[in-house]
Design a protein around this motif. Structure first.
Motif, PDB file in Angstrom:
ATOM      1  N   THR A 405      58.390  40.805 119.409  1.00 28.50           N
ATOM      2  CA  THR A 405      57.027  40.501 118.990  1.00 28.50           C
ATOM      3  C   THR A 405      57.010  39.276 118.093  1.00 28.50           C
ATOM      4  O   THR A 405      57.999  38.963 117.418  1.00 28.50           O
ATOM      5  N   ALA A 406      55.856  38.605 118.100  1.00 29.90           N
ATOM      6  CA  ALA A 406      55.598  37.522 117.156  1.00 29.90           C
ATOM      7  C   ALA A 406      54.724  38.080 116.046  1.00 29.90           C
ATOM      8  O   ALA A 406      53.667  38.651 116.312  1.00 29.90           O
ATOM      9  N   VAL A 407      55.171  37.937 114.793  1.00 33.26           N
ATOM     10  CA  VAL A 407      54.475  38.510 113.647  1.00 33.26           C
ATOM     11  C   VAL A 407      53.898  37.365 112.815  1.00 33.26           C
ATOM     12  O   VAL A 407      54.644  36.511 112.306  1.00 33.26           O
ATOM     13  N   LEU A 408      52.575  37.367 112.649  1.00 32.66           N
ATOM     14  CA  LEU A 408      51.871  36.367 111.849  1.00 32.66           C
ATOM     15  C   LEU A 408      51.338  37.046 110.591  1.00 32.66           C
ATOM     16  O   LEU A 408      50.657  38.077 110.681  1.00 32.66           O
ATOM     17  N   ARG A 409      51.656  36.468 109.422  1.00 32.58           N
ATOM     18  CA  ARG A 409      51.172  36.996 108.150  1.00 32.58           C
ATOM     19  C   ARG A 409      50.414  35.890 107.416  1.00 32.58           C
ATOM     20  O   ARG A 409      50.923  34.770 107.266  1.00 32.58           O
ATOM     21  N   ILE A 410      49.213  36.237 106.943  1.00 26.45           N
ATOM     22  CA  ILE A 410      48.391  35.306 106.170  1.00 26.45           C
ATOM     23  C   ILE A 410      48.131  35.956 104.815  1.00 26.45           C
ATOM     24  O   ILE A 410      47.456  36.990 104.727  1.00 26.45           O
ATOM     25  N   ASP A 411      48.692  35.394 103.749  1.00 27.66           N
ATOM     26  CA  ASP A 411      48.546  35.901 102.384  1.00 27.66           C
ATOM     27  C   ASP A 411      47.685  34.944 101.579  1.00 27.66           C
ATOM     28  O   ASP A 411      47.719  33.715 101.780  1.00 27.66           O
ATOM     29  N   ASP A 412      46.912  35.521 100.655  1.00 30.12           N
ATOM     30  CA  ASP A 412      46.146  34.674  99.745  1.00 30.12           C
ATOM     31  C   ASP A 412      46.197  35.264  98.344  1.00 30.12           C
ATOM     32  O   ASP A 412      46.605  36.413  98.147  1.00 30.12           O
ATOM     33  N   SER A 413      45.788  34.464  97.379  1.00 28.02           N
ATOM     34  CA  SER A 413      45.772  34.881  95.977  1.00 28.02           C
ATOM     35  C   SER A 413      44.448  35.578  95.681  1.00 28.02           C
ATOM     36  O   SER A 413      43.575  35.662  96.553  1.00 28.02           O
ATOM     37  N   PRO A 414      44.272  36.096  94.453  1.00 30.13           N
ATOM     38  CA  PRO A 414      43.060  36.869  94.130  1.00 30.13           C
ATOM     39  C   PRO A 414      41.786  36.088  94.424  1.00 30.13           C
ATOM     40  O   PRO A 414      41.798  34.859  94.498  1.00 30.13           O
ATOM     41  N   PRO A 415      40.677  36.832  94.624  1.00 30.24           N
ATOM     42  CA  PRO A 415      40.540  38.290  94.437  1.00 30.24           C
ATOM     43  C   PRO A 415      41.036  39.095  95.643  1.00 30.24           C
ATOM     44  O   PRO A 415      40.978  38.626  96.771  1.00 30.24           O
ATOM     45  N   GLY A 416      41.521  40.296  95.336  1.00 31.48           N
ATOM     46  CA  GLY A 416      41.914  41.196  96.405  1.00 31.48           C
ATOM     47  C   GLY A 416      40.787  42.150  96.740  1.00 31.48           C
ATOM     48  O   GLY A 416      39.634  41.943  96.354  1.00 31.48           O
ATOM     49  N   VAL A 417      41.105  43.203  97.475  1.00 29.51           N
ATOM     50  CA  VAL A 417      40.101  44.217  97.838  1.00 29.51           C
ATOM     51  C   VAL A 417      40.657  45.580  97.469  1.00 29.51           C
ATOM     52  O   VAL A 417      41.876  45.774  97.413  1.00 29.51           O
ATOM     53  N   PRO A 418      39.802  46.552  97.185  1.00 31.87           N
ATOM     54  CA  PRO A 418      40.288  47.901  96.869  1.00 31.87           C
ATOM     55  C   PRO A 418      41.077  48.481  98.043  1.00 31.87           C
ATOM     56  O   PRO A 418      40.897  48.113  99.197  1.00 31.87           O
TER      57      PRO A 418
END
Length: 483
Positions: A405-418
């Motif tokens: 599989t090809a795994v794509l991850r997109i991370d960001d800084s705050p704000p987060g979500v509950p």
């Protein structure tokens, strides 16, 4: 005339029970007639053996069969001695012997070559005595040539033989009475069994039809819009499984109805805001409160564009939910496609004060996919990250191959979500209060469209906490199999 299923089931069970009872009755009746006749013949065979023993003793004492011709009463005395023990009392036996003596004195006994008096079915009338040459001495003539013979021996030499003509049917009064009593008892047993079967069939039919009636009633209620209807499941058989399936269907319909009502409410709410703004500004222009300046017209245009985007998103979501989005899949270099998407949005990230980092593999990761839909997917995800990440902040995009599989991850800084919102981010019109707004964000349809695109490519998409403090979106796609 329509017959209810309860009565049809009852009649079927009753018919099966009735056929079984009648079949058992006739088989048992035939078995009693045949078996009792065999039993009587077996008893007479034992009596014949006792007669043979008596004749052998009489022949040994007299040396020939002439005594039977000279004294016909002796033959009848021998017959009396073959009766089973207890069949005659001593007094009855003595009276019979005296009667024989009187008949012998009066010359009323038959000659040896004749047949003994009495009904033809009696044992005495069916015994044939032959001498050593096979000539008849006593008994009926013209029969028994092919029947088994009981040899009579004296000093190891066969001096005669006995033949018993078997009974072909019961004719004795006592035997017939016994058989009739057994048949009557069997008929009573069959009648009782049939009555019990009738009662059990009725109870069983009601018990089997009761869940069906409950399901029919619940189905009518469900068709009438009562989606909270449920039926009890008290068994583990097919009817119980049908009840569980019905409850699952009712639960699904209830959820769909709730979602539909929520959808209508959300759509109405989303459309009301830009329409209210447009109406307010147009009425202000009509009343002369505002002048038709370039700024006022630009504001109207902005609200119209926002309303147009909302309608376009609704259409895209509708056709994707129906599976009507067209897909033209081909071998696609996912790495190159992702690199192009990042390059197109990098200036906008920089203008907002966000740092965009990428971790892409050197090798190409090929998918069997629609390039245009993947570009739409990446554009929606990156646009979502750009809108809902506070500046100064950071976004990180990584792509790697894991197994097949090809795994794509997109991370960001705050704000987060509950945490409770992670599984709902991909629902239509869902918003996380405090992190999204209608002014800066859309209507909450972008991630729902992304979910449908991913699922159409046999992939999966999930949301969770990011190491950067915001949200991590994880997408997996099956890699194209290389030849």
């Amino acid at each position: 005339m329509r017959i209810r299923i309860q009565y049809r089931l009852f009649l079927a069970l009753l018919a099966a029970s009735g056929l079984a009872v009648f079949g058992m009755f006739f088989i048992m009746q035939w078995s009693i007639d045949r078996g009792f006749l065999q039993y009587v013949n077996t008893l007479e065979q034992s009596r014949l053996e006792r007669l043979a023993a008596g004749l052998e003793e009489a022949y040994a004492a007299r040396g020939s069969w002439a005594f039977l011709r000279d004294d016909p009463a002796e033959w009848l005395r021998l017959m009396l001695r073959t009766l089973p023990e207890g069949s005659l009392t001593p007094e009855q036996r003595e009276r019979l012997e005296k009667r024989l003596e009187r008949r012998a004195e009066q010359g009323r006994l038959p000659r040896p070559e004749g047949r003994l008096p009495g009904p033809a079915h009696r044992f005495e009338s069916r015994v044939l005595l032959l001498d050593a040459d096979g000539s008849r001495i006593l008994g009926p003539g013209g029969a028994g040539a092919d029947l088994p013979r009981t040899p009579l021996r004296h000093d190891g030499t066969v001096v005669g033989s006995l033949i018993l003509l078997p009974q072909k049917e019961l004719s004795d009064v006592h035997q017939l009475r016994f058989v009739q009593q057994q048949k009557l008892a069997l008929a009573l047993v069959g009648l009782v069994v049939l009555l019990i079967s009738t009662l059990l069939s009725l109870l069983l039919a009601r018990r089997l039809v009761r869940p069906i009636q409950l399901l029919a009633t619940a189905t009518r209620q469900l068709a009438g819009g009562a989606y909270a209807t449920r039926v009890p499941t008290v068994s583990g058989d097919e009817l119980g499984q049908l009840a569980r399936d019905f409850n699952a269907l009712a639960l699904t319909l209830e959820k769909n109805e709730t979602a539909r009502r929520q959808w209508v409410a959300d759509i109405s709410h989303e459309l009301r805001t830009p329409l209210s703004v447009l109406r307010g500004e147009i009425e202000a222009l009509q009343d002369g409160i505002r002048q038709p300046t370039a700024e006022a017209i630009a504001s109207l245009h902005t609200e119209a564009m926002r309303l147009g985007r909302l309608v376009d998103d609704l259409y895209q979501l509708a056709v994707s939910d129906l599976g009507a989005l067209s897909y033209r899949k081909e071998k696609t270099d996912f790495t190159a496609l992702l690199r192009e998407a990042l390059a197109s949005v990098r200036p906008r990230f920089a203008d907002k004060g966000l740092t965009l980092k990428e971790e892409l593999p050197a090798a190409d990761l090929r998918l069997f996919a629609d390039p245009q839909r993947l570009h739409q997917l990446l554009a929606n995800l990156l646009e979502n990250t750009l809108k809902y990440t506070d500046a100064p902040g950071e976004a990180r995009v990584s792509l790697q191959a894991e197994k097949a599989t090809a795994v794509l991850r997109i991370d960001d800084s705050p704000p987060g979500v509950p945490e409770e919102a992670w599984t709902r981010l991909f629902e239509s019109l869902y918003r996380v209060e405090g992190s999204r707004s209608r002014t800066t964000g859309g209507a909450g349809l972008g991630l729902a469209i992304c979910r449908n695109i991913v699922q159409a490519h046999d992939g999966s998409i999930t949301a969770g906490p990011s190491p950067l403090g915001g949200v991590r979106i994880t997408i997996t796609f099956p890699l194209e199999k290389m030849p």
